[in-house]
Design a protein around this motif. Structure first.
Motif, PDB file in Angstrom:
ATOM      1  N   ALA A  65      41.967  36.981  31.846  1.00 27.57           N
ATOM      2  CA  ALA A  65      40.759  37.522  32.483  1.00 27.57           C
ATOM      3  C   ALA A  65      40.716  37.215  33.968  1.00 27.57           C
ATOM      4  O   ALA A  65      40.158  37.989  34.755  1.00 27.57           O
ATOM      5  CB  ALA A  65      39.511  36.985  31.793  1.00 27.57           C
ATOM      6  N   THR A  66      41.298  36.100  34.382  1.00 27.54           N
ATOM      7  CA  THR A  66      41.280  35.716  35.799  1.00 27.54           C
ATOM      8  C   THR A  66      42.552  36.140  36.531  1.00 27.54           C
ATOM      9  O   THR A  66      42.687  35.843  37.715  1.00 27.54           O
ATOM     10  CB  THR A  66      41.097  34.195  35.928  1.00 27.54           C
ATOM     11  N   SER A  67      43.477  36.805  35.844  1.00 23.82           N
ATOM     12  CA  SER A  67      44.683  37.301  36.498  1.00 23.82           C
ATOM     13  C   SER A  67      44.373  38.593  37.251  1.00 23.82           C
ATOM     14  O   SER A  67      43.281  39.163  37.126  1.00 23.82           O
ATOM     15  CB  SER A  67      45.782  37.553  35.467  1.00 23.82           C
ATOM     16  N   PHE A  68      45.354  39.065  38.025  1.00 21.59           N
ATOM     17  CA  PHE A  68      45.153  40.297  38.797  1.00 21.59           C
ATOM     18  C   PHE A  68      44.819  41.460  37.881  1.00 21.59           C
ATOM     19  O   PHE A  68      43.855  42.194  38.106  1.00 21.59           O
ATOM     20  CB  PHE A  68      46.418  40.603  39.610  1.00 21.59           C
ATOM     21  N   TYR A  69      45.614  41.643  36.821  1.00 22.02           N
ATOM     22  CA  TYR A  69      45.392  42.777  35.944  1.00 22.02           C
ATOM     23  C   TYR A  69      44.102  42.622  35.140  1.00 22.02           C
ATOM     24  O   TYR A  69      43.439  43.616  34.832  1.00 22.02           O
ATOM     25  CB  TYR A  69      46.588  42.952  35.005  1.00 22.02           C
ATOM     26  N   GLY A  70      43.739  41.394  34.789  1.00 21.40           N
ATOM     27  CA  GLY A  70      42.477  41.186  34.092  1.00 21.40           C
ATOM     28  C   GLY A  70      41.284  41.545  34.954  1.00 21.40           C
ATOM     29  O   GLY A  70      40.306  42.148  34.482  1.00 21.40           O
ATOM     30  N   ILE A  71      41.326  41.183  36.238  1.00 23.14           N
ATOM     31  CA  ILE A  71      40.242  41.526  37.158  1.00 23.14           C
ATOM     32  C   ILE A  71      40.168  43.031  37.365  1.00 23.14           C
ATOM     33  O   ILE A  71      39.083  43.626  37.410  1.00 23.14           O
ATOM     34  CB  ILE A  71      40.428  40.785  38.498  1.00 23.14           C
TER      35      ILE A  71
END
Length: 296
Positions: free
Chosen positions: A101-107
């Motif tokens: 969730a806090t990764s680039f793709y999650g954001i």
């Protein structure tokens, strides 16, 4: 070659953790593309992303929005629910959902659905303009494509490997802009629009990038000569970063053709990879490299 690309495609999401059981099978379907089902999922999701972007673009046209407002609204909510289910499935099928969730793709996944839900919280018509601005964040869905198209990954790797060279190049350009902008401030002066050094630097950037807005122009003979030199210099400057990135991409393509021996030789100090098989020191930081592995 194809097997290596498929293996590379699975490395990035693996850091979130693959669970067992039905969650593991869902993980393979969503994150990996080395199976027919996973590839069909990727293709369907890419098509949905492109169609949703098309809806966003068409919805910004007043004539289309006036005639097909209900259809655009329904399509937008349909895509929002689809991407919401996809986002929830991604969080469900990894061992470390917070990390995803806090990764680039999650954001990016969150930004692709959040504006539509925020629009429900608008208390009245006076807030619609602000919500409309937030809804423009839906275009972040386009970044989701980077997870499914191999070339995006290769370009990102080349840019990351070239970052030091590009930073050095940009520092040289900045020094040229500062020096030539200051010279133009002295030569032309406030009478010709060069009211300060920052203003002259703005003119230098516009001139070196060959944009030429024309809002500030030199009037003296010396100033015109400096401007001509900067325009010619700009042609060469624009080609430098392209050459740096292209050379890095070419080197990485050769690396993959020659096998994994070069790819695994990462510098322990800075993490830079893609060194020559006979190299002893890192091409970026100069630290000593580990011995080259033996080919099987």
């Amino acid at each position: 070659m194809k097997a290596a690309q498929q293996a590379d495609a699975g490395k990035r999401p693996a850091r979130y953790g693959r669970p067992e059981g039905w969650r593991g099978r869902l993980y393979d379907l969503i994150f990996l593309s080395d199976s027919p089902a996973g590839r069909r999922f990727d293709i369907a999701l890419v098509a949905a992303i492109l169609l949703s972007i098309l809806v966003v673009v068409l919805d910004s046209v007043p004539a289309i929005r006036a005639r097909h407002a209900d259809l655009m609204h329904a399509l937008e909510w349909g895509f929002t629910l689809l991407f919401t289910l996809e986002y929830a499935a991604r969080l469900l099928c990894v061992r470390q959902p917070l990390r995803y969730a806090t990764s680039f793709y999650g954001i990016v996944d969150l930004l692709s659905v959040l504006p539509t839900y925020i629009s429900l919280l608008a208390p009245g018509s006076e807030a619609l303009l602000d919500i409309r601005i937030l809804r423009l964040l839906r275009v972040f869905r386009i970044f989701k494509l980077t997870l499914y198209i191999e070339e995006y990954t290769r370009l990102g790797e080349a840019l990351a490997a070239s970052r030091r060279k590009i930073m050095v190049f940009l520092s040289v350009v900045l020094m040229a802009v500062l020096i030539l902008g200051t010279v133009m401030y002295v030569v032309e002066g406030p009478a010709h629009g060069y009211t300060s050094i920052p203003t002259a630097m703005y003119w230098a950037v516009v001139t070196m990038t060959t944009v030429g807005y024309g809002d500030i122009t030199p009037h003296t003979t010396l100033g015109k000569g400096i401007a001509s030199f900067m325009m010619l210099l700009g042609w060469g400057i624009l080609a430098v970063p392209t050459g740096i990135v292209t050379a890095e991409m070419t080197a990485r393509r050769v690396d993959r053709r020659q096998g994994p021996a070069r790819l695994v030789r990462a510098c322990a100090a800075c993490g830079s990879a893609g060194h020559e098989g006979r190299a002893r020191f890192c091409k970026d930081c100069g630290a000593e490299l580990p011995p080259a592995p033996e080919r099987g």
